[in-house]
Design a protein around this motif. Sequence first.
Motif, PDB file in Angstrom:
ATOM      1  N   VAL A 341      -9.030   6.099   9.135  1.00 33.59           N
ATOM      2  CA  VAL A 341      -7.875   5.239   9.389  1.00 33.59           C
ATOM      3  C   VAL A 341      -6.599   6.061   9.248  1.00 33.59           C
ATOM      4  CG1 VAL A 341      -6.671   3.124   8.737  1.00 33.59           C
ATOM      5  CG2 VAL A 341      -9.161   3.302   8.423  1.00 33.59           C
ATOM      6  N   GLN A 342      -5.733   5.974  10.236  1.00 34.56           N
ATOM      7  CA  GLN A 342      -4.428   6.616  10.130  1.00 34.56           C
ATOM      8  C   GLN A 342      -3.561   5.812   9.159  1.00 34.56           C
ATOM      9  OE1 GLN A 342      -1.542   6.532  13.443  1.00 34.56           O
ATOM     10  NE2 GLN A 342      -1.610   8.776  13.393  1.00 34.56           N
ATOM     11  N   ILE A 343      -2.808   6.524   8.327  1.00 36.11           N
ATOM     12  CA  ILE A 343      -1.991   5.869   7.309  1.00 36.11           C
ATOM     13  C   ILE A 343      -0.995   4.905   7.946  1.00 36.11           C
ATOM     14  CG2 ILE A 343      -0.309   6.250   5.470  1.00 36.11           C
ATOM     15  CD1 ILE A 343      -3.249   7.074   4.893  1.00 36.11           C
ATOM     16  N   ALA A 344      -0.904   3.714   7.383  1.00 34.96           N
ATOM     17  CA  ALA A 344      -0.031   2.670   7.921  1.00 34.96           C
ATOM     18  C   ALA A 344       1.445   2.983   7.656  1.00 34.96           C
ATOM     19  CB  ALA A 344      -0.394   1.327   7.286  1.00 34.96           C
ATOM     20  N   PRO A 345       2.335   2.390   8.444  1.00 38.75           N
ATOM     21  CA  PRO A 345       3.770   2.533   8.173  1.00 38.75           C
ATOM     22  C   PRO A 345       4.123   2.062   6.766  1.00 38.75           C
ATOM     23  CG  PRO A 345       3.416   1.601  10.348  1.00 38.75           C
ATOM     24  CD  PRO A 345       2.075   1.628   9.684  1.00 38.75           C
ATOM     25  N   HIS A 346       4.940   2.845   6.073  1.00 37.57           N
ATOM     26  CA  HIS A 346       5.404   2.498   4.730  1.00 37.57           C
ATOM     27  C   HIS A 346       6.613   3.362   4.412  1.00 37.57           C
ATOM     28  CE1 HIS A 346       5.493   2.594   0.277  1.00 37.57           C
ATOM     29  NE2 HIS A 346       5.131   1.325   0.397  1.00 37.57           N
ATOM     30  N   ARG A 347       7.480   2.855   3.600  1.00 35.28           N
ATOM     31  CA  ARG A 347       8.745   3.544   3.311  1.00 35.28           C
ATOM     32  C   ARG A 347       8.556   4.923   2.684  1.00 35.28           C
ATOM     33  NH1 ARG A 347       9.502  -0.791  -1.348  1.00 35.28           N
ATOM     34  NH2 ARG A 347       8.553   0.362  -3.094  1.00 35.28           N
ATOM     35  N   ASP A 348       7.391   5.166   2.055  1.00 36.31           N
ATOM     36  CA  ASP A 348       7.163   6.451   1.391  1.00 36.31           C
ATOM     37  C   ASP A 348       6.225   7.383   2.157  1.00 36.31           C
ATOM     38  OD1 ASP A 348       8.780   5.711  -0.757  1.00 36.31           O
ATOM     39  OD2 ASP A 348       7.097   4.763  -1.811  1.00 36.31           O
ATOM     40  N   MET A 349       5.663   6.916   3.267  1.00 28.14           N
ATOM     41  CA  MET A 349       4.685   7.722   3.996  1.00 28.14           C
ATOM     42  C   MET A 349       5.361   8.479   5.139  1.00 28.14           C
ATOM     43  SD  MET A 349       1.735   7.370   2.498  1.00 28.14           S
ATOM     44  CE  MET A 349       2.648   7.319   0.940  1.00 28.14           C
ATOM     45  N   THR A 350       5.238   9.790   5.136  1.00 19.61           N
ATOM     46  CA  THR A 350       5.894  10.596   6.158  1.00 19.61           C
ATOM     47  C   THR A 350       5.122  10.555   7.474  1.00 19.61           C
ATOM     48  OG1 THR A 350       4.658  12.613   5.632  1.00 19.61           O
ATOM     49  CG2 THR A 350       6.650  12.171   4.349  1.00 19.61           C
ATOM     50  N   PRO A 351       5.795  10.751   8.596  1.00 21.65           N
ATOM     51  CA  PRO A 351       5.080  10.856   9.866  1.00 21.65           C
ATOM     52  C   PRO A 351       4.185  12.084   9.911  1.00 21.65           C
ATOM     53  CG  PRO A 351       7.392  11.427  10.150  1.00 21.65           C
ATOM     54  CD  PRO A 351       7.254  10.875   8.774  1.00 21.65           C
ATOM     55  N   ASP A 352       4.468  13.069   9.068  1.00 30.58           N
ATOM     56  CA  ASP A 352       3.682  14.304   9.062  1.00 30.58           C
ATOM     57  C   ASP A 352       2.232  14.065   8.648  1.00 30.58           C
ATOM     58  OD1 ASP A 352       6.049  16.571   9.156  1.00 30.58           O
ATOM     59  OD2 ASP A 352       6.634  14.775   8.064  1.00 30.58           O
ATOM     60  N   ILE A 353       1.994  13.126   7.726  1.00 30.49           N
ATOM     61  CA  ILE A 353       0.616  12.878   7.304  1.00 30.49           C
ATOM     62  C   ILE A 353      -0.163  12.219   8.437  1.00 30.49           C
ATOM     63  CG2 ILE A 353       1.036  10.621   6.222  1.00 30.49           C
ATOM     64  CD1 ILE A 353      -1.288  13.406   4.896  1.00 30.49           C
ATOM     65  N   ARG A 354       0.491  11.352   9.203  1.00 35.10           N
ATOM     66  CA  ARG A 354      -0.184  10.750  10.361  1.00 35.10           C
ATOM     67  C   ARG A 354      -0.499  11.819  11.403  1.00 35.10           C
ATOM     68  NH1 ARG A 354       4.353   7.250   9.863  1.00 35.10           N
ATOM     69  NH2 ARG A 354       3.873   5.703   8.266  1.00 35.10           N
ATOM     70  N   GLU A 355       0.429  12.760  11.573  1.00 37.07           N
ATOM     71  CA  GLU A 355       0.189  13.837  12.520  1.00 37.07           C
ATOM     72  C   GLU A 355      -0.986  14.703  12.068  1.00 37.07           C
ATOM     73  OE1 GLU A 355       3.160  16.583  14.888  1.00 37.07           O
ATOM     74  OE2 GLU A 355       2.936  17.312  12.826  1.00 37.07           O
ATOM     75  N   ALA A 356      -1.087  14.976  10.777  1.00 37.34           N
ATOM     76  CA  ALA A 356      -2.208  15.764  10.264  1.00 37.34           C
ATOM     77  C   ALA A 356      -3.530  15.071  10.563  1.00 37.34           C
ATOM     78  CB  ALA A 356      -2.049  15.995   8.765  1.00 37.34           C
ATOM     79  N   GLN A 357      -3.538  13.748  10.461  1.00 36.02           N
ATOM     80  CA  GLN A 357      -4.746  12.997  10.773  1.00 36.02           C
ATOM     81  C   GLN A 357      -5.046  13.030  12.275  1.00 36.02           C
ATOM     82  OE1 GLN A 357      -3.249   9.420   8.732  1.00 36.02           O
ATOM     83  NE2 GLN A 357      -5.024   9.549   7.382  1.00 36.02           N
ATOM     84  N   LEU A 358      -4.001  12.885  13.084  1.00 36.28           N
ATOM     85  CA  LEU A 358      -4.178  12.957  14.532  1.00 36.28           C
ATOM     86  C   LEU A 358      -4.748  14.317  14.941  1.00 36.28           C
ATOM     87  CD1 LEU A 358      -3.767  11.977  17.465  1.00 36.28           C
ATOM     88  CD2 LEU A 358      -1.374  12.714  17.281  1.00 36.28           C
ATOM     89  N   LEU A 359      -4.231  15.376  14.369  1.00 36.05           N
ATOM     90  CA  LEU A 359      -4.716  16.719  14.703  1.00 36.05           C
ATOM     91  C   LEU A 359      -6.173  16.894  14.276  1.00 36.05           C
ATOM     92  CD1 LEU A 359      -1.571  18.818  13.735  1.00 36.05           C
ATOM     93  CD2 LEU A 359      -2.386  18.287  16.045  1.00 36.05           C
ATOM     94  N   THR A 360      -6.543  16.287  13.167  1.00 39.45           N
ATOM     95  CA  THR A 360      -7.940  16.354  12.737  1.00 39.45           C
ATOM     96  C   THR A 360      -8.850  15.697  13.770  1.00 39.45           C
ATOM     97  OG1 THR A 360      -7.345  16.391  10.405  1.00 39.45           O
ATOM     98  CG2 THR A 360      -9.566  15.664  10.940  1.00 39.45           C
ATOM     99  N   TRP A 361      -8.455  14.524  14.233  1.00 30.91           N
ATOM    100  CA  TRP A 361      -9.233  13.835  15.265  1.00 30.91           C
ATOM    101  C   TRP A 361      -9.361  14.706  16.514  1.00 30.91           C
ATOM    102  CZ3 TRP A 361      -6.955   9.332  18.584  1.00 30.91           C
ATOM    103  CH2 TRP A 361      -7.921   8.891  19.501  1.00 30.91           C
ATOM    104  N   GLN A 362      -8.289  15.331  16.911  1.00 25.01           N
ATOM    105  CA  GLN A 362      -8.301  16.109  18.140  1.00 25.01           C
ATOM    106  C   GLN A 362      -9.061  17.423  18.018  1.00 25.01           C
ATOM    107  OE1 GLN A 362      -4.018  16.233  18.697  1.00 25.01           O
ATOM    108  NE2 GLN A 362      -4.066  14.550  20.184  1.00 25.01           N
ATOM    109  N   ARG A 363      -9.225  17.922  16.800  1.00 23.85           N
ATOM    110  CA  ARG A 363      -9.817  19.242  16.611  1.00 23.85           C
ATOM    111  C   ARG A 363     -11.232  19.226  16.035  1.00 23.85           C
ATOM    112  NH1 ARG A 363      -4.319  21.990  13.990  1.00 23.85           N
ATOM    113  NH2 ARG A 363      -3.081  21.934  15.918  1.00 23.85           N
ATOM    114  N   VAL A 364     -11.634  18.143  15.415  1.00 24.16           N
ATOM    115  CA  VAL A 364     -12.950  18.089  14.782  1.00 24.16           C
ATOM    116  C   VAL A 364     -13.873  17.197  15.612  1.00 24.16           C
ATOM    117  CG1 VAL A 364     -14.228  17.533  12.681  1.00 24.16           C
ATOM    118  CG2 VAL A 364     -11.889  18.431  12.526  1.00 24.16           C
TER     119      VAL A 364
END
Length: 506
Positions: A341-364
């Motif tokens: 699951v990609q991290i949901a929108p939240h005031r403390d969650m950076t877009p960078d962590i979602r990008e790290a997850q997206l890159l994992t999906w695309q590369r693994v």
Amino acid sequence: MKIITILASICGKSNLPTLHISPLVAFLVCIYLPVYAEVRPNGLFSDGTVLQQGIKLPVWGTAKDGEKVTAKFQNQTVTTTAKNGRWMVYLKPLKAGGPFVMTIAGENIITITNILVGEVWLCSGQSNMEMPLAATTNAAEAIAEAADPQLRFFKVSHEASDEPKADVSGSWAESTPGSAKYFSAVGYFFGRDLRRALKVPIGLIHSSVGGTPAEAWTAHSVLEADPELNQILERQAQAVRDFDPAKAEAQYEANVAKAKAEGKDISKVQPIKSPALIIGRPSGLYNAMIAPLQPFAIAGVIWYQGESNNNRANEYRELFPALIRSWRMAWGEGKFPFLFVQIAPHRDMTPDIREAQLLTWQRVPRTAMAVITDVGEENNIHPTQKEPVGARLALAARAIAYGEKIEYSGPVYDSMKVKDNLAVIGFSHIGGGLVVKGAELKGFTIAGEDGKFVSATAKIDGQKVIVFSPIVTRPVAVRYGWAKAPDINLFNAQGLPATPFRTDVR
């Protein structure tokens, strides 16, 4: 050996003459004998278990060295000899069905009843995986409809260890309103939807702990072998060296005093532990809550974690794929599906962590990502809408694990072309077409050669999105939903949201 022979005679386990020993002594020695001599299967093999269909099936446990162990299940009989206190046999691939009975025999006989064969999934991560069904939106309705004897749960107890454990305690439970209420909501909805789609028994093993980072779920050998990830171990070692018990005790007492002054419950003030003892220490949860599950045959993993690695998103790009690879290697099943699951929108969650997850999906290979930008809560790190999360993971499972020709993801950035002052964005996972939920697309920004991003107008044009701004004459990059709690509304016709992205990924 003499001691064991004497104990055996006391407990009626040999043909030696009866020894005249007091009942108390006999009782005390007999309670220790089974630990040494009895055949025992791993705790996952217990009444009500669900076994994975269609693949070679390991069954294992403990026994006395040299003890002959025989497992019988359906029409199969397999035998081995215990070595170093352990044994393992393999059953040939099974077909879905049940209930069945398994017997495991050595010097004693274990009978395991009410076994089903179907699909088994491991549900892991941190608090958003752990959140129980009772805490979610529309919980009362879901709980009332939860009775299904062919959907079953196994909950792994919270524990951390500095060495890998060999066994796990727990029991299997059929899905009822009572058992589902306290089970992982994401896991429950995922399993429920798979049951409806596949029409076979489903077993869910839930092993998650709130507030824990991915390195806690990663084998020590994996962290140690990677120069970048080894820094995690170095930071941990330094934190242990820096820990001052006296200062920790003083801080604890200050926290208690503050709680008293504020009229709060002081029993909720926790002592400050050494980093060497915290449950989220590197590899601690892997050793205690993942290693003892291996190599129980599974169809795949669903994972909801990342919040605790939010401030180390670049490191997560390496850590998360390493975790996936290491689990697959340890299970020995090849590249089983790993759906997250990609991290949901939240005031403390950076877009960078979602990008790290997206890159994992695309590369693994054989991974998938459930995007939930439409069910997040800016001020709640634990969004209560968990049914869409489980549903999207189930869609991914049907596509990745079971080969159904269905769309399982929302739009994903694929390409950008520039025409004059227009950025033309192409997507994969368009499904039945791109859709805007609302009057106009939101959340797009665009930058020119100066690298400064400004709000942009975005419009759907067939299978593309055209992005532009009157103040950017030569577009260089486009971003979508690049914020902690983005307000975005691009979907495909299947109702699945587009993942946030940036074309200038670093």
